[in-house]
Design a protein around this motif. Structure first.
Motif: not given
Lengths: 280, 280
Positions: A149, A153, A156-157, A160-164, A174, B113, B116-119, B122-123, B150
């Motif tokens: 994770v 992350q 992803s920063y 600028n794309a989400p992570f799964v 979920e 979920s 919590l995966g969107q950069p 989260l920033r 995250p």
């Protein structure tokens, strides 16, 4: 007259500072020049000049690429990057840190968790991995819980794309999931991993990242999941890989670090840079 | 003559851009003026002037605080922050997004979920939570696997403090661990959580963060772990809390969002800002 000149100078300075901050915070976003013009109450021509200075500085310092997209729907897009020198130097310093003998755990495992909780390391690793996929469109970064994770992350920063997050255990929070079975390379056991159905759209271009790869079974499981979601694999990068006896399930991947040898009798770990610099 | 003037102007512009980038990348680090002087081949007096402009702009835009520490061992320290207006506005937009009916899962759970995966989320959340602890020294951010990670990493980036991950299942790659038992609030079951022994130093000042709090049992477990490590609790912040019938195990905490009501018959979720803005 003098006051006028000072005023203009200060305004440009402030614009440059705030613009830099804004661009770094919004990588890969298309930002119209009119946005900055409104934000600073400035003419578009001044904003263009500002951006030319930012572009030049970002390029010289290896911060990344600032691209101008012309036209009515145009603007600027900032793509974070890192120079090869800076990346190599950093990976070499990591290899040295990972070779410390007190990282050796019973069974020949290497202790990594502390490193993967350090923000400065994660920032740099995120930049290095993201820079490998600059020319490829990535819609999502995929990893497996828990230790992948932080890497996901971090990447992803910068993309600028989400992570799964793929999980080995189902959770009620979920919702519906899609699951696959995979062969855990090290133990040859059949295991199961699943991903929330909502978390990945069909056709998404997916980058797989993980903290550690031995046989590649886990990564292979994620590849199967990507197929189940009718998504597309863009690439695979692992933070560290180790030597593996036997046939690896995965052959096309990048690694930042390579754990060449772990000798429990002499308590030595030998870590060198991975294959990520070989391919260029 | 003209060339000379242009040269000086460009140099300052470039310094400001690179300095901004460097400071944002190194929050909470003490950076000596000599570092910047060497980096740009400039006099310390010019660097001081640059930093004064950066300080003013960061303050005006709510980016954060740039503090000058005088003396031979001095320098500047950048502390990221966010304005109250920006934070409140963002939390309100999140409350709205969380209230979307398709987030409702069987059993009255709320699907989080994807967020919590969107950069970008989260920033912002990282900045908002870190800003609550500006005046407190934080040595480590603690969370529990998997969904708290995250948030912990996001906060860790802005506090520039490492994060540690408490796990419910032991892994060989963690080395020796310390474990505690805790009462899971929602199910009243006794469960176990553990943390790698190397991951937290005695006396560390620890901030607990998590994605969701119902009864507070999990957070209470982390409090026990902090005691076991002879560390110190600085504060607790959760991304979202929900209404809880009965006595909560935790009373002193911050929440960004409050899930006020979940009605499975009408399929409505009511989410409002949490208590984090009440206390000021």
């Amino acid at each position: 007259m003098k006051i006028g000149v000072d005023y203009v100078k200060v305004r440009r300075s402030e614009r440059l500072i705030d613009m830099t901050q804004y661009l770094l915070d919004h990588p890969h976003d298309l930002i119209p020049l009119t946005f900055f013009a409104a934000r600073y109450g400035s003419a578009k021509s001044s904003i263009s000049e500002d951006l030319a200075i930012v572009k030049k500085t970002f390029k010289e310092r290896g911060t990344g690429l600032l691209e101008t997209i012309p036209g009515a729907a145009g603007g600027v897009v900032f793509t974070p990057s890192i120079t090869d020198e800076e990346a190599k130097e950093y990976i070499e310093s990591l290899a040295e840190r990972l070779s410390e003998e007190d990282r050796l755990l019973p069974g020949g495992y290497v202790y990594l968790s502390d490193m993967l909780g350090q923000p400065d390391l994660l920032r740099k690793v995120g930049r290095i991995i993201a820079a490998q996929y600059l020319d490829k469109k990535v819609d999502a970064v995929m990893t497996v819980a828990t230790k992948g994770v932080p890497i996901a992350q971090a990447v992803s920063y910068y993309l600028n794309a989400p992570f799964v997050i793929v999980r080995r255990d189902s959770k009620i929070t979920e919702g519906s999931t899609v699951s696959v079975n995979y062969v855990s390379g090290s133990s040859e056991r059949i295991e199961k991993m699943e991903l929330s159905k909502r978390s990945l759209k069909r056709g998404s271009r997916v980058l797989i990242v993980d903290d550690f790869m031995k046989g590649g079974g886990t990564v292979n499981g994620m590849k199967s999941l990507i197929e189940e979601f009718e998504a597309e694999l863009v690439g695979i990068t692992v933070f560290a890989e180790s030597k593996f006896k036997g046939e690896r399930a995965i052959d096309d991947y990048n690694s930042l670090l390579f754990v060449q040898d772990v000798d429990t009798s002499t308590k030595t770990i030998t870590v060198v840079p991975g294959n990520c610099f070989d391919k260029e």
